[in-house]
Design a protein around this motif. Structure first.
Motif, PDB file in Angstrom:
ATOM      1  N   SER A 239      -1.562  46.487 -35.415  1.00  0.00           N
ATOM      2  CA  SER A 239      -0.709  47.638 -36.073  1.00  0.00           C
ATOM      3  C   SER A 239      -1.490  49.113 -35.706  1.00  0.00           C
ATOM      4  CB  SER A 239      -0.886  47.419 -37.455  1.00  0.00           C
ATOM      5  OG  SER A 239      -2.101  47.679 -37.978  1.00  0.00           O
TER       6      SER A 239
ATOM      7  N   ASN B 258       3.294  48.390 -38.825  1.00  0.00           N
ATOM      8  CA  ASN B 258       2.794  47.008 -38.490  1.00  0.00           C
ATOM      9  C   ASN B 258       3.774  46.249 -37.279  1.00  0.00           C
ATOM     10  OD1 ASN B 258       0.879  46.605 -40.373  1.00  0.00           O
ATOM     11  ND2 ASN B 258       2.195  46.367 -41.892  1.00  0.00           N
TER      12      ASN B 258
ATOM     13  N   LYS C  92       4.728  50.882 -42.576  1.00  0.00           N
ATOM     14  CA  LYS C  92       3.939  50.884 -43.576  1.00  0.00           C
ATOM     15  C   LYS C  92       4.237  51.681 -44.948  1.00  0.00           C
ATOM     16  CE  LYS C  92      -0.323  49.801 -40.903  1.00  0.00           C
ATOM     17  NZ  LYS C  92      -1.599  50.066 -40.533  1.00  0.00           N
TER      18      LYS C  92
ATOM     19  N   ASN D   7       2.651  47.531 -48.438  1.00  0.00           N
ATOM     20  CA  ASN D   7       2.003  47.170 -47.190  1.00  0.00           C
ATOM     21  C   ASN D   7       2.255  45.688 -46.939  1.00  0.00           C
ATOM     22  OD1 ASN D   7       1.217  47.716 -44.333  1.00  0.00           O
ATOM     23  ND2 ASN D   7      -1.094  47.392 -45.135  1.00  0.00           N
TER      24      ASN D   7
ATOM     25  N   LYS E 149       2.762  42.269 -45.270  1.00  0.00           N
ATOM     26  CA  LYS E 149       2.877  41.919 -43.989  1.00  0.00           C
ATOM     27  C   LYS E 149       3.829  40.599 -43.741  1.00  0.00           C
ATOM     28  CE  LYS E 149      -1.567  43.827 -42.449  1.00  0.00           C
ATOM     29  NZ  LYS E 149      -2.960  43.683 -42.075  1.00  0.00           N
TER      30      LYS E 149
END
Length: 676
Positions: free
Chosen positions: A110, A115, A139, A143, A145
């Motif tokens: 990232s 990301n 982001k 955040n 993922k």
């Protein structure tokens, strides 16, 4: 007469030639098939004729090589997904925003804002499609993922990949094209709808295994930097390594240990060979052992992400394991060629992967040059002999990769031999120790002196590498070299090896020809260095120009310091072999021989009665009436750089289009160059 009588090395070279041809020139699948089938038919006819005549002919050999080139073309064409009728580009309408269903395929490193992921497109609106694309996930405070094999639906615009905007800049678009990625899209978490799915790919299972190992390792309280190195060394995942640590490894000349490669796989093979040795006593034990070795090696390769380096290493050691355990004679050059042949049949564009090139060149150089260097001196002391051999291996590898490494990275670590002399002997111990730690973690063995000692060892490794990298005077950076000099350098290296081995009149001639070839490459480069050119670079919110006169460039900008433009300036100087540079204030008018350029900034002053400019450069979003400017000073070209508001640029672009006046926006077309 059999085709296997021809060396695998020559066939591999022909396969490579075919892949390069297909990469440079687009072939349809039908044409590739026709070429390959025609070659095979002619080869079979040649074989029958030669067999009936009981004599060898040159035609069979030539047709074998031509057929292999055609197979290389076919391989590259078939593996290019854009040639498939199901590829998403066949149904993509760039004027609309499609509903897209995709699966996460790979997690990338990232940056500060996004990301990044590589995803597989599954559906476009209601059409089932295929293909890969780059996903940029914004982001936010949460955040969140995404994970491999997760499936999402979104509705967003497909955008073209960013083009290279400044001279010498890394071509990220071409890099992604070699991975069969042709578009990107940017979304935030609120624009994603997760689809429940239990289907798993092999990459998903590998990701689950890596996460499971990391969860278990958390019980040992490794520091973030230590855990990042462990992931790189044992799991092939470098996403969590900081830029600072990565650059220190590069400056110390040991960046290769962060990529799972031949050394790692070789140690794993030795360990597995030892553990599985009792199987040899069973009936057909060698066959069972070989199959088990192959399964375990490729399981490790999949877990490590199937990168070019680990794929190359596992393929080569798979061939070696088969040969050793089935008692077949081996030749390292044939083993290398066979492993390359197999890899390129399945992954043809690995040929253009930097790691793939460096891996094979390093191994080839070691097996060729190391025996020559090692035989110069044979110490009787075992410890001294070990370190002498480590030094010769290190130097051999560096000789093989210096030209291509300088071409890609433009720097040379002068203390590489010291760092490698310390690290390579320890790396085998570190890998063995690390495998034990991972095994203990998976068995839920509580924290002990073992994992504490291993963490301390990794920290010492990082500290030593950081100390080596801090010796700036021994890190030679910004070394310019082009592709012609690379090829000339390798020709000279090969000629030098032949001269050292044979010392014949023929080898002396080849060596002298190699020297002349390298000189010609440098002469050609010097003739193509820009002697007089004015460049308007692209940089968001700022202006940067460069005026090159006789290998010296004067850089000018609208701010006090050039630190913001460090990478742009470095790329330009290296790519154009510029040795001298200086700074100066930005001038309102530039006289470039017979060409004239005027700069119009936010003040909006442009009334010049003494001459009519060829070029007008608009910077800092001047509030002007462009039609009035064009009528007043009658320029031949309008240029807008990255310091302007995009809304202003669109207005200027429309005006120039109506007036049929050339308009160049650096944010779309890249830097503007005036040769004079």
């Amino acid at each position: 007469m059999k085709i296997l009588n021809f060396t695998i090395i020559k066939l591999t070279l022909c396969l490579i030639a075919g892949i390069i041809i297909a990469y440079l020139y687009a072939f349809s699948i039908n044409l590739s098939l026709i070429l390959a089938i025609t070659g095979l038919v002619l080869l079979f006819i040649s074989y029958v004729i030669a067999k009936n005549q009981f004599q060898k002919t040159i035609w069979f050999g030539l047709l074998s090589y031509l057929t292999m080139i055609c197979i290389g073309i076919l391989t590259a064409t078939l593996h290019n997904p854009i040639n498939s009728k199901h590829h998403y580009t066949k149904t993509l309408d760039e004027d609309s925003i499609p509903k897209t269903t995709f699966r996460i395929r790979e997690v990338l490193k990232s940056n500060h804002y996004y990301n990044k992921y590589i995803v597989d497109i599954l559906e476009l609106n209601t059409n089932q499609v295929s293909g890969k694309i780059l996903l940029n996930l914004q982001k936010d405070s949460i955040n969140n993922k995404l994970h491999v094999d997760d499936i999402y639906i979104t509705k967003t615009e497909f955008k073209n990949l960013p083009t290279t905007l400044n001279p010498g800049q890394f071509n990220y678009k071409a890099y992604l094209h070699r991975k069969y990625i042709y578009h990107q899209f940017t979304v935030n978490n609120n624009e994603l709808l997760k689809v429940q799915s239990k289907n798993r790919t092999i990459f998903g299972y590998a990701d689950i295994l890596r996460k499971h190992i990391n969860i278990k390792l958390q019980a040992y309280h490794f520091k973030p930097e230590e855990l990042a190195i462990i992931n790189a060394l044992f799991l092939g995942q470098k996403q969590n390594i900081s830029e600072e640590v990565y650059s220190t490894y590069a400056n110390a000349g040991v960046i290769h240990i962060l990529a799972v490669s031949g050394l790692h796989v070789g140690i794993i093979l030795m360990i597995l060979n030892f553990i599985l040795k009792p199987i040899e006593y069973l009936k057909y034990g060698n066959i069972y052992k070989t199959l088990l070795l192959l399964i375990l090696l490729w399981s490790f390769a999949i877990t490590a992400g199937l990168s070019a380096s680990v794929t190359r290493a596992v393929t080569m050691f798979s061939v070696l394991a088969i040969a050793i355990n089935l008692k077949r004679p081996t030749n390292i050059y044939n083993t290398l060629a066979l492993s390359m042949f197999i890899i390129l049949l399945f992954k043809p564009l690995f040929l253009f992967d930097v790691g793939f090139q460096l891996s094979y060149l390093a191994v080839l150089s070691i097996v060729t040059i190391d025996p020559l260097l090692y035989n110069i001196w044979t110490p009787k002391n075992k410890i001294l002999n070990f370190y002498w051999h480590t030094l010769t291996v290190t130097i051999s590898a560096q000789i093989g990769i210096i030209p291509i490494s300088l071409y890609y990275f433009h720097q040379f670590p002068g203390l590489f031999f010291i760092s490698n002399l310390v690290i390579i002997p320890l790396l085998g111990f570190i890998l063995g120790f690390g495998i034990l730690i991972i095994f203990l973690a998976l068995l839920n063995v509580p924290s002990s002196i073992f994992n504490t000692g291993f963490g301390y060892l990794i920290s010492l490794l990082n500290q030593f590498i950081s100390w080596i990298a801090s010796q700036d005077q021994f890190v030679f950076k910004d070394i310019p070299i082009n592709i012609f000099q690379v090829f000339a350098s390798y020709c000279l290296i090969i000629a030098g090896i032949l001269l050292y081995k044979t010392k014949s009149y023929h080898s002396i001639k080849l060596f002298l020809v190699g020297i002349i070839g390298l000189q010609m490459a440098f002469i050609y480069t010097s003739l193509h260095i820009p002697h007089r050119e004015f460049v308007i670079f692209h940089e968001s919110r700022h202006t940067l120009t460069g005026n090159t006169i006789n290998n010296k460039t004067i850089f000018s900008t609208d701010i006090d310091s050039l630190n913001l433009f460090e990478n742009i300036i470095k790329d330009y100087k290296v790519s154009n072999h510029i040795k001298n540079a200086s700074t100066d204030s930005l001038k309102p008018v530039y006289i470039l021989n017979e060409k004239r350029l005027i700069i119009v900034d936010n003040i909006g002053a442009y009334h010049v009665k003494s001459f009519q400019p060829d070029y007008v450069l608009l910077i800092q979003s001047p509030k002007i009436n462009l039609i009035r400017l064009i009528d007043s000073i009658k320029p031949k070209t309008i240029i807008a750089d990255g310091s302007n508001y995009k809304s202003y640029v669109e207005q200027w672009k429309t005006v120039c289009l109506k007036r049929k006046l050339p308009f160049h926006y650096t944010g779309e077309k890249g830097a503007f160059t005036i040769s004079y």
